[in-house]
Design an enzyme around this catalytic site. Structure first.
Site, short mmCIF file in Angstrom:
data_model
loop_
_atom_site.label_atom_id
_atom_site.label_comp_id
_atom_site.label_asym_id
_atom_site.label_seq_id
_atom_site.Cartn_x
_atom_site.Cartn_y
_atom_site.Cartn_z
N HIS A 1 12.87 2.94 -30.81
CA HIS A 1 13.42 3.30 -29.63
C HIS A 1 13.60 4.93 -29.61
O HIS A 1 13.40 5.69 -30.46
CB HIS A 1 14.84 2.94 -29.53
CG HIS A 1 15.16 1.42 -29.51
ND1 HIS A 1 15.18 0.86 -28.46
CD2 HIS A 1 15.35 0.40 -30.30
CE1 HIS A 1 15.00 -0.45 -28.27
NE2 HIS A 1 15.47 -0.80 -29.79
N ASN B 1 20.18 -5.40 -33.78
CA ASN B 1 20.42 -7.05 -33.74
C ASN B 1 19.79 -7.72 -34.57
O ASN B 1 18.58 -7.53 -34.74
CB ASN B 1 20.34 -7.57 -32.27
CG ASN B 1 21.01 -6.80 -31.03
OD1 ASN B 1 22.41 -6.29 -31.57
ND2 ASN B 1 20.65 -6.74 -30.13
N ASN C 1 8.86 -9.57 -26.31
CA ASN C 1 9.99 -8.80 -25.68
C ASN C 1 9.44 -7.24 -24.99
O ASN C 1 10.18 -6.40 -25.11
CB ASN C 1 11.22 -8.81 -26.17
CG ASN C 1 11.39 -7.73 -27.31
OD1 ASN C 1 10.34 -7.80 -27.87
ND2 ASN C 1 12.53 -7.19 -27.46
N PRO D 1 19.84 -1.35 -29.19
CA PRO D 1 19.98 -1.85 -30.74
C PRO D 1 18.21 -1.87 -31.26
O PRO D 1 17.48 -2.01 -30.61
CB PRO D 1 20.40 -3.21 -30.66
CG PRO D 1 19.98 -3.51 -29.31
CD PRO D 1 20.04 -2.25 -28.25
N GLY D 2 18.23 -1.86 -32.41
CA GLY D 2 16.93 -1.87 -33.11
C GLY D 2 16.64 -0.51 -34.20
O GLY D 2 17.35 0.55 -34.07
N ASP E 1 11.22 -6.31 -38.71
CA ASP E 1 11.71 -5.78 -37.33
C ASP E 1 11.55 -4.69 -36.66
O ASP E 1 12.72 -4.13 -36.19
CB ASP E 1 13.11 -6.62 -37.17
CG ASP E 1 13.58 -6.68 -35.82
OD1 ASP E 1 12.82 -6.67 -34.86
OD2 ASP E 1 14.69 -6.91 -35.50
N HIS F 1 7.90 -4.78 -33.25
CA HIS F 1 7.62 -4.62 -31.95
C HIS F 1 6.77 -3.37 -31.68
O HIS F 1 6.98 -2.27 -32.09
CB HIS F 1 9.05 -4.23 -31.37
CG HIS F 1 10.00 -5.43 -31.58
ND1 HIS F 1 10.24 -6.16 -30.56
CD2 HIS F 1 10.95 -5.60 -32.46
CE1 HIS F 1 11.18 -6.98 -30.86
NE2 HIS F 1 11.50 -6.93 -32.21
N LEU F 2 5.62 -3.68 -30.91
CA LEU F 2 4.57 -2.44 -30.84
C LEU F 2 4.92 -1.81 -29.34
O LEU F 2 4.47 -0.70 -28.92
CB LEU F 2 3.20 -3.22 -30.82
CG LEU F 2 2.84 -3.28 -32.26
CD1 LEU F 2 1.40 -3.72 -32.38
CD2 LEU F 2 2.94 -2.34 -33.03
C1 NCD Z 1 15.19 -5.60 -30.64
C2 NCD Z 1 14.18 -4.73 -29.77
O1 NCD Z 1 14.57 -3.43 -29.90
O2 NCD Z 1 13.27 -5.22 -29.35
N1 NCD Z 1 16.16 -4.96 -31.19
C3 NCD Z 1 16.89 -5.28 -32.46
O3 NCD Z 1 18.00 -4.76 -32.66
N2 NCD Z 1 16.42 -6.27 -33.27
C4 NCD Z 1 15.65 -6.66 -29.75
C5 NCD Z 1 16.79 -7.40 -30.24
O4 NCD Z 1 16.83 -8.31 -31.05
O5 NCD Z 1 17.64 -7.64 -29.71
ZN ZN Z 2 12.70 -8.45 -33.13
#
Ligand code: NCD
Ligand code: ZN
Length: 438
Positions: free
Chosen positions: A319, A288, A101, A329-330, A315, A69-70
């Protein structure tokens, strides 16, 4: 990408490992014009060539992280193209594939074009993208797969954060993805949001959120396998961040007659952390899919060993600290994935470095149809040099990423990328990152 006027470069005496070409020996690599020009032992440097001695180190095809996620374009800068790709090259990655996303999501060629412009200006490594499967990532109307396929950054479609709830919509997505030959990167994260849509025709009884991963995987693989045959080449499906032993069983079974069209990935945190793991303040990690039981970690590690898992992906989900405190989450991973894999899988002898390269370069390149993933002569000089013995401690404050939500903070790791080369250009050496814009 400007490849002219690059100084030729000779990587000397490295132990070169490339599962794609079968190379596994101490040799030299000559890089010219951004490409691999020659691989042979004991090459004599010619005038104008920069010589880098990588004796005692491993030289492998540039690593590819297929789930990142960038975040760029968001008001609160959790990460940017610049910071995220700096983190990537520090971690030994020469290519990342970013998720759709963002806010707003990557759901149209126009959005992707805005991303491409930024990538051209700021990226230190190659950046590809997964476009979203539905408009606005709202899970209702499919995006224009044909138009998205035409965009040079798009290598797959993903609904990151959610499964496609309605069976009919998922069936149609599989049909169109097969027609346009776009892999689907499945997110069987059955969030509360998705289950609240009261799914019909799932073929299984929804349980609590995040407990239905195997159910969604089974349904999606069944739908994917119904497509194909005849004149189409079928739909390629890649299951993102598998987290449960039960999911592995389903994938293993489906792969038997999946004709190579079913692949899956696992994250370092699902491999090595479980529901009892705690962060520095004694708090559980929020991510997640959630961290699972020890038995699930064991099953994932076994699936790495027996080849059921095709790729390791971080992944990387940056945050801000205040958002983490509020439960976002992440977890981030671009700068720790390689070290964790070397420390947790290779040094203990679970898999070889060659297998790890397969999981972190060869296979992601094949699954997403990228040009790299190999050290073939004539191909792009995307190269990672690894010091297997270097010991280091994970310290978030040293990260290139803007985020600090790393679950491996404080871990002592053995093995690290010491040089990252993208298109013949050294973008990281001994932790020092160089310049912007490829
Ligand atoms: C993801 C995110 O932060 O973009 N977070 C994660 O816990 N993997 C979104 C997501 O998958 O719920
Ligand atoms: Zn992801």
């Amino acid at each position: 990408m400007t490849l002219i006027n690059l100084q030729p470069l000779l990587l000397k005496n490295g132990h070169v490992i490339d599962p794609a070409t079968g190379l596994d020996s101490v040799t030299d690599i000559l890089v010219k014009g951004g490409r691999i020009s020659l691989i042979a032992p004991d090459l004599t440097p010619e005038e104008g060539e920069e010589v880098i001695n990588v004796g005692g180190k491993y030289v492998v095809p540039g690593l590819i992280d297929c789930h990142v996620h960038l975040r760029d374009f968001e008001e609160c800068q959790r990460e940017t193209i610049a910071s995220g790709t700096r983190a990537a090259v520090t971690g030994g990655f020469t290519t990342v594939i970013c998720e759709p996303n963002t806010k707003p999501p990557l759901d149209s060629p126009e959005r992707l074009e805005a991303l491409r412009e930024k990538v051209e200006r700021e990226a230190l490594c190659r950046v590809y993208a997964k476009a979203s499967m539905t408009r606005g990532r709202e899970g209702e109307v499919l995006t224009d797969f044909k138009a998205l396929k035409g965009h040079p950054l798009v290598v797959a479609l993903s609904e990151d954060g959610n499964p496609i709830v309605e069976e009919q919509l998922m069936r149609e997505a599989c049909r169109r993805a097969a027609k346009h030959q776009l892999p689907l990167s499945l997110h069987c994260e059955d969030s509360g949001f998705s289950l609240a849509r009261k799914p019909k025709g799932l073929g299984f009884q929804p349980r609590e959120p995040f407990h239905n991963e195997p159910g969604f995987i089974a349904r999606d693989l069944r739908l994917a396998q119904e497509i194909g045959g005849g004149s189409t080449a079928g739909v390629k499906v890649h299951v993102s961040h598998v987290s449960l032993a039960e999911s592995i069983q389903i994938i293993e079974e489906a792969k038997k007659d999946g004709k190579g069209r079913i692949t899956c990935e696992v994250t370092p945190h699902h491999l090595f952390l479980d529901e009892t793991s705690r962060g520095p303040h004694g708090l559980p990690f929020t991510v997640n899919p959630p961290l699972r039981k020890k038995e699930d970690c064991t099953a994932l590690q076994r699936a790495i060993k027996d080849g059921t898992i095709d790729a390791i992906a971080s992944d990387h989900a940056p945050h801000r600290e205040e958002d983490k405190r509020a439960g976002a989450p992440g977890l981030i991973g671009l700068e720790t994935t390689l070290g964790v894999v070397l420390t947790g899988l290779i040094h203990p002898g679970l898999i070889s470095l060659k297998e790890a390269v397969r999981l972190m370069s060869t296979n992601p390149a094949r699954i997403f149809g990228l040009g790299g993933g190999s050290l073939a002569v004539g191909g792009p000089a995307d190269i990672t040099v690894i010091d297997m013995e270097r010991e280091w401690i994970v310290e978030g404050k040293r990260f290139q990423s803007l985020a600090r939500n790393c679950p491996f903070e404080g871990w002592r790791l053995k093995g690290q990328a010491v040089l990252t080369m993208v298109g013949g250009r050294v973008v990281m050496r001994e932790g020092v990152v160089k310049g912007y814009g490829l």
